[in-house]
Design an enzyme around this catalytic site. Structure first.
Site, PDB file in Angstrom:
ATOM      1  N   ASP A   1       0.818  -1.204   0.000  1.00 40.89           N
ATOM      2  CA  ASP A   1       0.000   0.000   0.000  1.00 40.89           C
ATOM      3  C   ASP A   1       0.859   1.264   0.000  1.00 40.89           C
ATOM      4  O   ASP A   1       1.822   1.384   0.772  1.00 40.89           O
ATOM      5  CB  ASP A   1      -0.901  -0.006   1.241  1.00 40.89           C
ATOM      6  CG  ASP A   1      -1.775   1.226   1.333  1.00 40.89           C
ATOM      7  OD1 ASP A   1      -2.638   1.412   0.461  1.00 40.89           O
ATOM      8  OD2 ASP A   1      -1.579   2.026   2.284  1.00 40.89           O
ATOM      9  N   ALA A   2       0.509   2.223  -0.849  1.00 43.16           N
ATOM     10  CA  ALA A   2       1.026   3.602  -0.844  1.00 43.16           C
ATOM     11  C   ALA A   2       2.509   3.681  -0.513  1.00 43.16           C
ATOM     12  O   ALA A   2       2.915   4.294   0.478  1.00 43.16           O
ATOM     13  CB  ALA A   2       0.211   4.447   0.137  1.00 43.16           C
TER      14      ALA A   2
ATOM     15  N   GLU B   1       1.653  -0.008  -4.816  1.00 45.71           N
ATOM     16  CA  GLU B   1       0.795   1.127  -5.133  1.00 45.71           C
ATOM     17  C   GLU B   1       1.620   2.385  -4.931  1.00 45.71           C
ATOM     18  O   GLU B   1       2.212   2.588  -3.871  1.00 45.71           O
ATOM     19  CB  GLU B   1      -0.430   1.185  -4.222  1.00 45.71           C
ATOM     20  CG  GLU B   1      -1.335   2.372  -4.560  1.00 45.71           C
ATOM     21  CD  GLU B   1      -2.172   2.874  -3.392  1.00 45.71           C
ATOM     22  OE1 GLU B   1      -3.074   3.699  -3.644  1.00 45.71           O
ATOM     23  OE2 GLU B   1      -1.914   2.475  -2.248  1.00 45.71           O
TER      24      GLU B   1
END
Length: 610
Positions: A258-259, A295
């Site tokens: 994630d991110a 991501e």
């Protein structure tokens, strides 16, 4: 060296990294109450073991002789984020996936789902009965939103505070293993979404160790995870081992990180590169491939370039540009970051290069953004038309099915699945689910609940504003229930037509070499202006595909005679088979002749020369 609790043959070994603590013990609270001191090594790890102890026993770490805290590497939190950790025997599950090697990255069709809202029961095991439907659709990989233990029973998963613990309300350790095992029996890979850029605000006891976070950098969620400051070596080890923990213990085929743009590491070896190296060693051990998918909103190809080329060696990354370019062309929205998008030429650039912004000026960012990624393989980009963020971060959680027409939904499916990238569907997208996907939580802290409510309202003051309406209460159970799929609709009316249309596209993608081959160098995407037609020509060896996608609200007449040979129509979204009103397009085209083709509004037609 394992961290956390490691059970084997009636004995449990414990390892905790806590270099600033003066004294650490294991405090077993069930089935008996006893305290066992641990010994500290020169690197700040505390070690010890307890004999004659059973799986299911509950324990804390006792810090400096006075404070009980759950294990930061707990396998299971049966009583939630504030309770004791449970000793788990990771070896007692009977796997049935011997010989499973996973779906190759370039062949993946990913289906993102949220465990709590994908079924009414909201558990891992409840998903199993739907796997055959997904396989029939053409999906071969599911991507599960985060399952690390979070507060309560309702959450997207990005508020997790125990990165090693499987959410108890979803079914815990064995529940996840049963799901992964069942997927492998169906020939489906499983990717798990993991969060290494922050921990949630409630139950985050890692703060108390004084080493896991740094004030050097700020993220949207507060202080950054400490990957490059003092005492960062144990933090890096904690998260690298977490990568291996999921892949080894749960037989997962990959992780979605994630991110990663909110992971700050300015050391000589980036933490992503270290994770990539660890996975490469694991691949040697098990003789198979595992995948890390990042991501990132940076449009930075260093993430996916090999370490030999100065990159981090991550296998693939999301291309948000694809979503934004497609969404704005379909909806006309220009608020927030959509300000940077809206032209069909940008969508054509995506097909040809992977990103829109390749060190181009971004009006929204007020700076130059991105880098050319033409040297990276097409199979290193994951693209989507919808995902949990792009739906759930709208104030009303409205999906594309609530924003555009049925014909446009078919056009959306074609734009996604005819691309040379790895496609990802968001649960329910394949049949035009109308239920929203809203933001929901079930925190226990009243002050935190109120802060979340105020934060959501403030966010929508600037982005995705909806006149006269307020954001649904994230804490309310009804908000969660509204977000559950109406799964049975996939067999009714236009929902079924859309499902079948997705299935047809996925069959074409699998069976036609021109679509199965993901080499961008064998693709030409151009815009026919001013007609708002995207023309895509894909080819591989003797297989060729020619597509026209009309993003206009009007029927468009075009002339096209630039292709030799005979072309057979293999898909036309305007035909009654797909719920259309009929088409005037010929079944065959002779490349030697000149044709005037009428492309219906918001439609796609595909011809094959094979």
């Amino acid at each position: 060296m394992h961290i956390g609790s490691q059970y084997s043959n009636n004995t449990c070994n414990f390892t905790l990294w806590a270099p600033l603590m003066g004294k650490v013990a294991v405090h077993v609270v069930e089935p008996v109450d006893k305290v066992v001191p641990l010994e500290k090594d020169e690197r700040g790890y505390w070690h010890g073991s307890i004999a004659d102890i059973k799986p299911g026993s509950l324990y804390y770490y006792q810090l400096d002789g006075e404070t009980d805290r759950a294990d930061p590497a707990s396998n299971l939190q049966p009583n939630g984020v504030h309770g004791a950790s449970e000793i788990v025997d990771q070896s007692n599950f009977k796997w049935n996936d011997e010989g499973w090697k996973g779906v190759p990255l370039e062949e993946m069709v990913i289906y993102e789902l949220h465990v709590g809202t994908f079924t009414e029961a909201g558990t891992f095991e409840a998903i199993i009965s739907r796997l055959s439907d997904l396989k029939e659709l053409g999906v071969n990989t599911i991507e599960i939103m985060p399952v690390a233990q979070f507060p309560g029973s309702r959450n997207w998963g990005y508020d997790g505070v125990f990165p090693y613990a499987v959410q108890n309300s979803y079914g815990g350790v064995d529940g996840l293993k049963k799901l992964v095992d069942a997927c492998h029996q169906q020939g489906m890979s499983v990717i798990l979404d993991v969060v290494y850029n922050h921990l949630g605000p409630e139950g985050n006891y890692l703060w108390g160790y004084g080493t896991y976070f740094t004030e050097k950098y700020k993220t949207p969620w507060g202080s950054a995870v400490n990957f490059d400051d003092s005492y960062s070596d144990g933090v890096r080890d904690y998260f690298v081992k977490n990568v291996l923990y999921w892949l080894e213990n749960y037989h997962l085929d990959g992780l979605r990180l994630d991110a990663v743009h909110a992971i700050y590491d300015f050391g000589a070896k980036h933490i992503l590169a270290e994770m990539s190296e660890a996975v490469a060693e694991l691949e040697k051990t098990y003789g198979r491939e595992y995948y890390l998918i990042a991501e990132s909103d940076l449009n930075d190809p260093r993430i996916i370039r090999s370490q030999e080329k100065g990159g981090y060696g991550i296998d693939a990354q999301w291309s948000d540009d694809f979503h934004h370019a497609l969404h704005t062309v379909l909806t006309g929205e220009k608020n927030g970051y959509y300000e940077d998008f809206g032209s069909l030429e940008q969508l054509a650039k995506i097909y040809n290069q992977g990103f829109v912004y390749t060190w181009d000026y971004s009006p929204h960012r007020k700076r130059y953004h991105g880098e050319n990624a033409s040297d990276c393989a097409s199979s290193q980009f994951v693209v989507c038309a919808q995902n949990h963020d792009q739906v759930g971060n709208r104030m009303l959680g409205d999906r594309l099915s609530n924003l555009i027409s049925f014909e446009s939904l078919k056009l959306t499916a074609a734009a996604l699945l005819l691309s040379p990238y790895i496609p990802m569907l968001f649960m329910g997208e394949e049949y035009g689910e109308k239920a929203p996907f809203l933001y929901f939580v079930s925190h226990g802290d009243p002050d935190l609940i109120e802060a979340v409510r105020k934060g959501r309202k403030a966010e929508f003051a600037a982005f995705h504003e909806v006149d006269g309406k307020e954001a649904p209460d994230p804490q309310a159970e009804e908000t969660f229930k509204q977000s559950q799929l109406n799964w049975d609709k996939r067999k009714t009316g236009e929902h079924e037509k859309l499902w079948l249309f997705h299935q047809k596209l996925l069959q074409m993608r699998k069976n036609l070499p021109a679509l199965r081959n993901l080499d961008r160098n064998q693709l030409e995407a151009t815009v026919v202006e001013p007609e708002k037609i995207l023309r895509i020509h894909r080819h591989h060896e003797d297989s060729q595909i020619l597509c026209w996608l009309n993003f206009s609200s009007e029927a468009v007449k075009i002339t096209d005679n630039n292709n030799s040979g005979t072309w057979k129509k293999i898909l036309d979204s305007s035909e009654p088979t797909w719920g259309g009103k009929g088409s005037q397009l010929p079944e065959k085209l002779d490349g030697a002749s000149k044709y005037e083709l009428t492309i219906n509004p918001y439609s796609v037609v595909v011809y094959s020369n094979q």
